[in-house]
Design a protein around this motif. Structure first.
Motif, PDB file in Angstrom:
ATOM      1  N   THR A   1      46.915  40.411  97.264  1.00  0.00           N
ATOM      2  CA  THR A   1      47.675  41.573  97.747  1.00  0.00           C
ATOM      3  C   THR A   1      47.826  41.569  99.266  1.00  0.00           C
ATOM      4  O   THR A   1      48.483  42.442  99.826  1.00  0.00           O
TER       5      THR A   1
ATOM      6  N   SER B   1      40.491  43.042  95.960  1.00  0.00           N
ATOM      7  CA  SER B   1      39.344  43.951  95.896  1.00  0.00           C
ATOM      8  C   SER B   1      39.563  44.938  94.740  1.00  0.00           C
ATOM      9  O   SER B   1      40.687  45.071  94.242  1.00  0.00           O
TER      10      SER B   1
ATOM     11  N   SER C   1      42.672  47.240  94.444  1.00  0.00           N
ATOM     12  CA  SER C   1      44.005  46.793  93.990  1.00  0.00           C
ATOM     13  C   SER C   1      44.060  46.471  92.496  1.00  0.00           C
ATOM     14  O   SER C   1      45.127  46.099  91.991  1.00  0.00           O
TER      15      SER C   1
HETATM   16  P1  A2P Z   1      42.927  44.586  98.842  1.00  0.00           P
HETATM   17  O1  A2P Z   1      44.418  44.612  99.060  1.00  0.00           O
HETATM   18  O2  A2P Z   1      42.550  45.074  97.489  1.00  0.00           O
HETATM   19  O3  A2P Z   1      42.147  45.213  99.959  1.00  0.00           O
HETATM   20  P2  A2P Z   1      44.957  41.018 104.654  1.00  0.00           P
HETATM   21  O4  A2P Z   1      44.535  39.704 105.286  1.00  0.00           O
HETATM   22  O5  A2P Z   1      46.427  41.210 104.659  1.00  0.00           O
HETATM   23  O6  A2P Z   1      44.189  42.178 105.217  1.00  0.00           O
HETATM   24  O7  A2P Z   1      44.542  40.902 103.107  1.00  0.00           O
HETATM   25  C1  A2P Z   1      43.231  40.708 102.694  1.00  0.00           C
HETATM   26  C2  A2P Z   1      43.207  40.403 101.197  1.00  0.00           C
HETATM   27  O8  A2P Z   1      41.840  40.201 100.837  1.00  0.00           O
HETATM   28  C3  A2P Z   1      43.714  41.544 100.331  1.00  0.00           C
HETATM   29  O9  A2P Z   1      44.326  41.000  99.171  1.00  0.00           O
HETATM   30  C4  A2P Z   1      42.437  42.273  99.969  1.00  0.00           C
HETATM   31  O10 A2P Z   1      42.505  43.028  98.797  1.00  0.00           O
HETATM   32  C5  A2P Z   1      41.527  41.084  99.755  1.00  0.00           C
HETATM   33  N1  A2P Z   1      40.115  41.451  99.839  1.00  0.00           N
HETATM   34  C6  A2P Z   1      39.476  42.100 100.820  1.00  0.00           C
HETATM   35  N2  A2P Z   1      38.170  42.270 100.531  1.00  0.00           N
HETATM   36  C7  A2P Z   1      37.968  41.695  99.324  1.00  0.00           C
HETATM   37  C8  A2P Z   1      36.859  41.537  98.443  1.00  0.00           C
HETATM   38  N3  A2P Z   1      35.640  41.966  98.779  1.00  0.00           N
HETATM   39  N4  A2P Z   1      37.039  40.902  97.261  1.00  0.00           N
HETATM   40  C9  A2P Z   1      38.257  40.450  96.915  1.00  0.00           C
HETATM   41  N5  A2P Z   1      39.360  40.567  97.694  1.00  0.00           N
HETATM   42  C10 A2P Z   1      39.223  41.178  98.880  1.00  0.00           C
END
Ligand code: A2P
Length: 342
Positions: free
Chosen positions: A18, A44, A47
């Motif tokens: 996402t 996370s 989403s």
């Molecule tokens: P989410 O959208 O649910 O927060 P960006 O670099 O644009 O900030 O995106 C970071 C990406 O990493 C997003 O898809 C975010 O999901 C995901 N993310 C952040 N923390 C986690 C986590 N602990 N586990 C899985 N995905 C994560």
């Protein structure tokens, strides 16, 4: 599975689907007709349940957990260093090859750090994890490689102009919102970045090493250049700056070669270099710009000129621009994955 074995029709996972890079990973897989049997999307728990489009159908985003990688052959990670450090080894243990966009493993001895146009041959040596390099490093060094190979670059000085996308979707939104607020004369409290971003620029938002005075981004560019070029003796200095641009990075580059070099030599070497497009129109004053770099795959190069501070004629200055989300991140990762499928 042997590291050299092509992975046919893989089941692919995107971790961070996402995010700003995640969305582009989905787009690159679709646009480049990546041969996969199944695509799963993880983010996370915030989403979980959202849907994202891929090849005309909707894929439900799943919350990432320890069991997410069962049956996954290739996992493309872009969810930050912490998530990579925790879940990268779990993915490898489950049998996946990880292409990691974070800096978590880039400098590990056993992790190839790959820009396919430069050192794609290193992909076959992986032990489960392949590093996708820093976006500013990619923007700077893709066009330097054909030069370095012919006439070794012994010293390199870089100044970056880095866009919001490198700090993720929240930073891009902060740039949009704070610009609107500034124009409307409304107060705005910055959250994603440490300083006001609209109509401003600031030193890269990473920690400064108290010993060297270099921030983490600059240190990454320096170390990763040496690793990717497999030349620990190349002298590199970098100044990394965040500018109020949405999604493409620019880099001002000055380098000194072992032997004399002329701008015409550089143009000839770059005229058919893979992943590079020369944009160098002196009459129209038209050179690489984020506007032109955004949404396309090449690293744009221009302002190719002699560095007048070196009377010996060994030095050149130039200017590059590349889409941070594509060649700086998602595209490079998908190019690596393409080599994994053979
Ligand atoms: P989410 O959208 O649910 O927060 P960006 O670099 O644009 O900030 O995106 C970071 C990406 O990493 C997003 O898809 C975010 O999901 C995901 N993310 C952040 N923390 C986690 C986590 N602990 N586990 C899985 N995905 C994560």
């Amino acid at each position: 599975m042997s590291a050299n074995q092509p992975i046919k029709n893989p089941s692919v996972a995107i971790v961070g689907a996402t995010g700003a890079v995640g969305i582009e990973l989905i787009g690159c897989l679709e646009r480049r007709k990546f041969p996969l049997s199944k695509l799963r999307l993880f983010a996370s728990p915030r989403s979980a349940g959202k849907t994202l489009a891929f090849r005309g159908s909707k894929i439900v985003v799943e919350a990432l957990d320890e069991n997410s990688f069962k049956g996954i052959d290739i996992a493309l990670f872009s969810a930050g260093g912490e998530t990579s450090r925790k879940f990268g080894p779990i993915a490898v243990k489950a049998g996946a090859v990880v292409v990691d966009n974070s800096s978590a493993f880039r400098m590990d001895k056993d992790v190839p750090l790959v820009i396919p146009e430069i050192n794609g041959r290193r992909i076959a040596e992986h032990k489960g994890i392949i590093g996708n390099p820093n976006c500013a490093a990619i923007t700077a060094i893709v066009p330097l490689w054909p030069i370095h190979r012919k006439n070794r670059i012994r010293r390199l000085i870089l100044s970056t102009y880095q866009s919001a996308s490198g700090a993720g979707a929240a930073a891009m939104e902060e740039l949009r919102e704070s610009t609107r607020a500034y124009l409307d004369d409304r107060p705005f409290e910055n959250r994603a970045l440490p300083h006001p971003y609209a109509f401003n620029l600031f030193s890269h938002n990473t920690k400064v090493d108290p010993e060297t005075g270099y921030n983490d981004e600059e240190t990454k560019v320096i170390r990763e250049t040496k690793k990717i070029f497999e030349d620990p003796d190349i002298a590199v200095s970098a100044t990394c700056v965040r500018v109020p641009v949405l999604r493409a990075h620019c880099v001002s580059v000055t380098f000194e070669c072992e032997h004399p070099i002329a701008p015409a030599d550089v143009r000839a070497l770059l005229s058919d270099a893979p992943g590079v497009r020369i944009v160098d129109d002196w009459e129209r004053n038209y050179f690489p710009m984020p506007k032109d770099a955004s949404g396309q795959d090449d690293v744009l190069v221009g302002r190719i000129r002699r560095d007048l501070s070196d009377p010996g004629g060994h030095s050149i200055s130039l200017f590059t621009a590349a889409d941070q989300l594509l060649k700086g991140a998602a595209l490079n990762a998908v190019q690596i994955a393409e080599q994994l499928v053979g």
